[in-house]
Scaffold this active site. Structure first.
Site, PDB file in Angstrom:
ATOM      1  N   GLU A  39      41.866  28.700  31.822  1.00  0.00           N
ATOM      2  CA  GLU A  39      42.701  29.711  31.459  1.00  0.00           C
ATOM      3  C   GLU A  39      42.086  30.473  30.355  1.00  0.00           C
ATOM      4  OE1 GLU A  39      47.141  30.415  31.455  1.00  0.00           O
ATOM      5  OE2 GLU A  39      46.760  31.163  29.895  1.00  0.00           O
ATOM      6  N   LYS A  77      54.901  27.043  26.984  1.00  0.00           N
ATOM      7  CA  LYS A  77      53.918  26.605  27.655  1.00  0.00           C
ATOM      8  C   LYS A  77      53.296  27.114  26.707  1.00  0.00           C
ATOM      9  CE  LYS A  77      51.169  28.226  30.454  1.00  0.00           C
ATOM     10  NZ  LYS A  77      50.129  29.333  30.350  1.00  0.00           N
ATOM     11  N   ASP A 118      45.785  12.105  28.414  1.00  0.00           N
ATOM     12  CA  ASP A 118      47.059  12.534  29.548  1.00  0.00           C
ATOM     13  C   ASP A 118      47.591  12.483  29.095  1.00  0.00           C
ATOM     14  OD1 ASP A 118      48.671  11.740  31.517  1.00  0.00           O
ATOM     15  OD2 ASP A 118      49.193   9.632  31.955  1.00  0.00           O
ATOM     16  N   HIS A 145      44.033  40.324  27.293  1.00  0.00           N
ATOM     17  CA  HIS A 145      43.829  39.210  27.875  1.00  0.00           C
ATOM     18  C   HIS A 145      42.727  40.048  28.808  1.00  0.00           C
ATOM     19  CE1 HIS A 145      47.269  36.397  28.040  1.00  0.00           C
ATOM     20  NE2 HIS A 145      46.406  35.945  27.249  1.00  0.00           N
TER      21      HIS A 145
HETATM   22  C1  MEV Z   1      50.385  32.190  27.961  1.00  0.00           C
HETATM   23  O1  MEV Z   1      49.730  31.075  28.684  1.00  0.00           O
HETATM   24  C2  MEV Z   1      51.208  31.891  26.909  1.00  0.00           C
HETATM   25  C3  MEV Z   1      51.691  33.050  26.637  1.00  0.00           C
HETATM   26  O2  MEV Z   1      53.011  33.618  27.473  1.00  0.00           O
HETATM   27  C4  MEV Z   1      52.934  32.162  24.903  1.00  0.00           C
HETATM   28  C5  MEV Z   1      53.785  32.865  24.729  1.00  0.00           C
HETATM   29  O3  MEV Z   1      54.554  33.686  25.326  1.00  0.00           O
HETATM   30  O4  MEV Z   1      54.193  32.392  23.244  1.00  0.00           O
HETATM   31  C6  MEV Z   1      51.421  33.944  25.719  1.00  0.00           C
END
Ligand code: MEV
Length: 447
Positions: free
Chosen positions: A85, A280, A296, A393
């Site tokens: 990513e 995430k 892992d 991004h």
């Molecule tokens: C993107 O991979 C992760 C984010 O969405 C995490 C977040 O919103 O805290 C930018």
């Protein structure tokens, strides 16, 4: 309909590729070239890769990036990050740079205990089983001595075995709950081997004990397996500084920034929709280092998500506090990783990743990985509560579209300048591209 194949695993690598091309890709020979172009040129290295898993037909590359300037417990680290990513490595590096000037990351190992269970069914007098277990606990443990000898010599091994009565959840269900220290290894194989021996010894010892009735002797072992939930293999990483030292962010004052940041973390603590995305982002940082160091990531993630749900609701793995003018931000998460065993001694890139980190011990690696997760979360929240996440991004997004369009380096530069103050969308980029090359938009729509 295509017919199933028997004995696929017995085919050579070439045979597997041929079968795949003919049966799945309708004989498209270009697939062979693509697969072969990802094979390693050094046959010895390729052989290693072939043998990591089964039915290997080629390699699957992930980019390996590095994030320098991570000051963790007073040591400066460059983190190896394997991830597909865009923006994750840049975000980690930016957060590391930010905290470098503010004391860096401090980590604490809360514990390193691993857990495994023998899940079994016993139909009979529970008190008899409990008394038997107390009498035979040491015997059970001794039966694993040949497996645990090396681990014991390194200071690890089985630290406790207990009998857990689960019959109120399911009739006749009991567990042997076994606690381990696995030193510098993640320990999955070691734990599972011990559990298999414990299960065998349990059934044999009950079988030969005449105090049990015939029915009671029919113990049924259901499973012998480690638990990936390791609540006592836990790490904390923290950053802190006076609020005034939080620099002005995108026109937001340090106090306002601290307040918004705190609220963003609180939202992830109370709101599962946000907590999932928040965590995430944390795993963007954690997984990248876990993968680079040959660990892992599924195990680390599974434990993290269970930990995040320990209150009965899914919550943030990070927390923030503002007290007496001090901004404090920390993560607490389980982290079962190893620096020996598994891929660590085999994969050339994994070995290099460990060297890059100064060949840390397993507890040191736990701290480094936690810092990576915290940094990632800091960077994401910092962007989210100020300029928004898209700004960072967009350049990568733009370059990805331009790569798809096979733009030249010169064209890419022109586009980066052109889109500096514009919203990047696939459509807008393709239209501009067509305009610049003087080609009809309709010819590009399929690309
Ligand atoms: C993107 O991979 C992760 C984010 O969405 C995490 C977040 O919103 O805290 C930018």
């Amino acid at each position: 309909m295509k017919s199933p194949i028997k004995g696929f695993s017995k085919l050579t690598q070439q045979g597997k590729i041929e079968w795949l091309v003919n049966e799945v890709f309708d004989g498209d020979q270009s697939v062979i070239n693509t697969l072969k172009s990802y094979l390693h040129q050094d046959e010895k290295v390729q052989k290693l890769h072939n043998e990591f898993i089964e039915n290997t037909i080629t390699n699957y590359y992930l980019p390996l990036g590095v994030a320098p300037n991570f000051l963790i417990d007073g040591k400066l680290h460059t983190l190896p990050m394997a991830i597909e990513e865009s923006s994750v490595v840049a975000a980690a590096a930016k957060a590391a740079q930010f905290w470098l000037k503010r004391g860096g990351f401090k980590t604490t190992i809360v514990g390193t205990e691993k857990i495994g269970h023998v899940h079994f069914m016993y139909r009979g007098d529970g008190n008899k089983l409990k008394a038997f277990f107390e009498e035979n606990k040491n015997h059970l443990k001794d039966a694993t001595d040949d497996i645990t000898a090396n681990m014991q010599a390194r200071g690890g091994g089985i630290t406790a075995i207990s009998l857990v009565d689960k019959t109120s959840d399911m009739a006749d269900y009991y567990q042997l709950d076994v606690r381990f220290q696995t030193c510098d290894s993640m320990g999955a194989n070691f734990i599972n081997s011990c559990l298999e021996r414990l299960a065998e010894t349990l059934t044999q010892t009950i079988e030969s004990d005449n105090r049990f009735t015939q029915t009671e002797k029919q113990v049924q072992i259901v499973m012998r397996i480690l638990s990936n939930y390791t609540p006592n293999c836990l790490v904390r990483a923290e950053v802190r500084c006076p609020i005034e030292d939080l620099s002005e962010e995108e026109g937001v004052s340090p106090h306002e920034f601290a307040e918004k940041f705190y609220r963003a973390v609180r939202i992830a603590e109370i709101e599962p929709y946000r907590a999932t995305t928040h965590n995430k982002g944390i795993f963007n940082g954690i997984d990248a280092v876990v993968i680079a160091t040959g660990n892992d990531f599924r195990a680390v993630e599974a434990a993290g998500h269970t930990h995040a749900s320990k209150s009965g609701q899914y919550r943030s793995l990070t927390h923030c506090e503002i007290e007496n003018g001090i901004f404090r931000f920390w993560i607490e998460t389980p982290m079962a990783v190893g620096v020996v065993g598994g891929l660590t001694g085999l994969h050339p890139m994994v070995k290099l990743a460990h060297r890059m980190l100064g060949n840390p011990s397993a507890p040191e690696l736990m701290g480094i990985i936690a810092a990576s997760g915290l940094a990632q979360n800091f960077a994401a929240l910092r962007a989210l509560v100020t300029s928004g996440i898209q700004k960072g991004h967009m350049k990568m997004h733009l370059l990805n579209i331009l790569n798809q369009l096979e733009a030249t380096e010169e064209e890419k530069q022109l586009f980066v300048n052109y889109f500096k103050d514009k919203v990047v969308s696939h459509n807008a980029v393709v239209r501009k591209f067509c305009e610049m090359r003087d080609i009809p938009y309709s010819s590009m729509v399929k690309k």
